[in-house]
Design a protein around this motif. Sequence first.
Motif, PDB file in Angstrom:
ATOM      1  N   ALA A 175       0.687  -1.155  -0.080  1.00 14.80           N
ATOM      2  CA  ALA A 175      -0.001  -0.035  -0.159  1.00 14.80           C
ATOM      3  C   ALA A 175       0.921   1.136  -0.041  1.00 14.80           C
ATOM      4  N   ARG A 176       2.043   1.095   0.852  1.00  8.33           N
ATOM      5  CA  ARG A 176       2.659   2.266   0.813  1.00  8.33           C
ATOM      6  C   ARG A 176       3.452   2.639  -0.438  1.00  8.33           C
ATOM      7  N   LEU A 177       3.833   1.642  -1.236  1.00  9.14           N
ATOM      8  CA  LEU A 177       4.392   1.834  -2.613  1.00  9.14           C
ATOM      9  C   LEU A 177       3.684   2.382  -3.495  1.00  9.14           C
ATOM     10  N   ILE A 178       2.445   1.931  -3.577  1.00  7.69           N
ATOM     11  CA  ILE A 178       1.273   2.503  -4.456  1.00  7.69           C
ATOM     12  C   ILE A 178       1.306   3.901  -4.185  1.00  7.69           C
ATOM     13  N   HIS A 179       0.945   4.248  -2.942  1.00 10.40           N
ATOM     14  CA  HIS A 179       1.062   5.746  -2.726  1.00 10.40           C
ATOM     15  C   HIS A 179       2.143   6.551  -3.078  1.00 10.40           C
ATOM     16  N   GLU A 180       3.429   5.976  -2.635  1.00 11.65           N
ATOM     17  CA  GLU A 180       4.705   6.737  -2.958  1.00 11.65           C
ATOM     18  C   GLU A 180       5.084   6.791  -4.449  1.00 11.65           C
ATOM     19  N   GLN A 181       4.701   5.798  -5.289  1.00  9.19           N
ATOM     20  CA  GLN A 181       5.029   5.941  -6.518  1.00  9.19           C
ATOM     21  C   GLN A 181       3.558   6.468  -7.493  1.00  9.19           C
ATOM     22  N   GLY A 182       2.791   7.307  -6.894  1.00  9.26           N
ATOM     23  CA  GLY A 182       1.738   7.825  -7.559  1.00  9.26           C
ATOM     24  C   GLY A 182       1.696   9.354  -7.123  1.00  9.26           C
ATOM     25  N   GLY A 187       1.343  13.882  -0.435  1.00  6.28           N
ATOM     26  CA  GLY A 187       0.416  13.873   0.533  1.00  6.28           C
ATOM     27  C   GLY A 187       0.665  12.831   1.633  1.00  6.28           C
ATOM     28  N   PRO A 188      -0.469  12.916   2.702  1.00  7.72           N
ATOM     29  CA  PRO A 188      -0.332  12.024   3.617  1.00  7.72           C
ATOM     30  C   PRO A 188      -0.708  10.519   3.334  1.00  7.72           C
ATOM     31  N   PHE A 189      -0.005   9.521   4.127  1.00  5.36           N
ATOM     32  CA  PHE A 189      -0.304   7.890   3.960  1.00  5.36           C
ATOM     33  C   PHE A 189      -0.820   7.830   5.460  1.00  5.36           C
ATOM     34  N   VAL A 190      -2.178   7.593   5.433  1.00  5.76           N
ATOM     35  CA  VAL A 190      -2.558   7.021   6.792  1.00  5.76           C
ATOM     36  C   VAL A 190      -3.048   5.845   6.828  1.00  5.76           C
ATOM     37  N   THR A 232      -3.608   9.347   0.899  1.00  2.00           N
ATOM     38  CA  THR A 232      -4.355   7.792   0.862  1.00  2.00           C
ATOM     39  C   THR A 232      -4.509   7.275   2.358  1.00  2.00           C
ATOM     40  N   LEU A 233      -5.832   6.849   2.197  1.00  2.00           N
ATOM     41  CA  LEU A 233      -6.129   5.972   3.432  1.00  2.00           C
ATOM     42  C   LEU A 233      -6.008   4.612   3.522  1.00  2.00           C
ATOM     43  N   PHE A 234      -5.483   3.780   4.161  1.00  2.00           N
ATOM     44  CA  PHE A 234      -5.022   2.401   4.102  1.00  2.00           C
ATOM     45  C   PHE A 234      -5.928   1.899   5.142  1.00  2.00           C
ATOM     46  N   LEU A 235      -6.928   0.991   4.674  1.00  2.00           N
ATOM     47  CA  LEU A 235      -7.944   0.452   5.920  1.00  2.00           C
ATOM     48  C   LEU A 235      -7.358  -1.170   5.973  1.00  2.00           C
TER      49      LEU A 235
END
Length: 454
Positions: A175-182, A187-190, A232-235
Amino acid sequence: MSKPTVLVIDDERDIRELLTITLGRMGLMVETASSVGEARQRLAESRYALCFTDMRLPDGSGQEIIELIAAKHPETPVAMITAYGNVDAAVNALKAGAFDFVSKPVDINMLRRLVQTAMRLTEEKKAEPPSAGAARMLGDSPAIQELRATIAKLARSQAPVYISGESGVGKELVARLIHEQGPRASGPFVPVNCGAIPSELMESEFFGHKKGSFTGAQADKDGLFQAAHGGTLFLDEVAELPIHMQVKLLRVIQEKAVRPIGGRAEVPVDVRILSATHKNLGKLVESGHFRQDLYYRINVIELRVPPLRERREDVPKLAGRVLERLAADSGQPPARLTPEALAALLAYPFPGNVRELENILERAVALCENNTITPEDLRLPAAGAGRGAPNEEELEEGPEPTGEGGLDSYISNLEREAIMKALQETRYNKTAAAKKLGITFRALRYKLKKLGID
């Protein structure tokens, strides 16, 4: 330097004019088309930084446009304009390759945020190669190479992604990699563990509350959705959400807005939703424990993370990285695995996956002599072990107690092992560990004190 150009495809003149004015004020050039045929011609003649297409057009559908752009112009983000509340159309558009969607009547502020995100994505594609963050997804196996490629592709979209996989495979890292590469990387990763929030506090945690809205609400508080605004909100462990929260979450995803407890107005939120669980959500839907409409909404794209036993060739590299990290923490040179110890690791099925490998090596480093890890130092469980807390039948039919202390000591050791395993698998979250063990938080706290576990 020429301004970026956006293509707007809609058969309603009012929508075309609204988007032309709004996008023009953002410093963008705008071209328009009112049909599929006209759009095809424009796409054949020009390159666009972004494209908006209506769902229904006189000679076809926006879905055709999305599929065409995905196939022939993959560098162009495309957003679907859908009728208000038409979730099915939005989901189908995202599955076909749409970057995002916007509902009619068009919210100007939401439109601006969508455009800004899309333009960041376009600029990143022109600028540098993909983020080096994927290097943290270690391994050269075919399974992990395919996973890295899929992550890079999904990072370009804004579609909700459901990350499936066993406990310990690294779903949060994915999930973090999807966020970081987009385009939301700035923005925040929560991340939030849905199984760790008490049911009565969930609504306040997710959506926030206003001062005085309930006993103990001493001040206004933003929820997790507001905290993740623009990011990104990671549930994690989304299967643990109770039904009443599933209903509220579905509404937030559809409306892109939250209403804090005690609040009179909805607050718009710009959040990409990523979710994960080690459970089988499809089966939970069949049994009625998870809402089908929410499952359909968060599972626009499913990404399966392979277990470690399906990529055994990655074990040496993963083990080497773990030993380097442990050495850096202790200030000592990295411990060395003997060939026999490495062979034992390669033969082991790792029911706890990468997290279990980390725990095994951390223990082995503490036990080994001369900084050299032997098979004995690994203390790998016997076949069939490591399945979590023992049930009553297993306690009754298990091997006879041995050594001093008799039955009480034997059962205490079983309890200790089961509790330690649950704590490790939940990253020492006691609420989640108690749920995994099938006992109350108070019972777990009592057992921790009784067994002397800190």
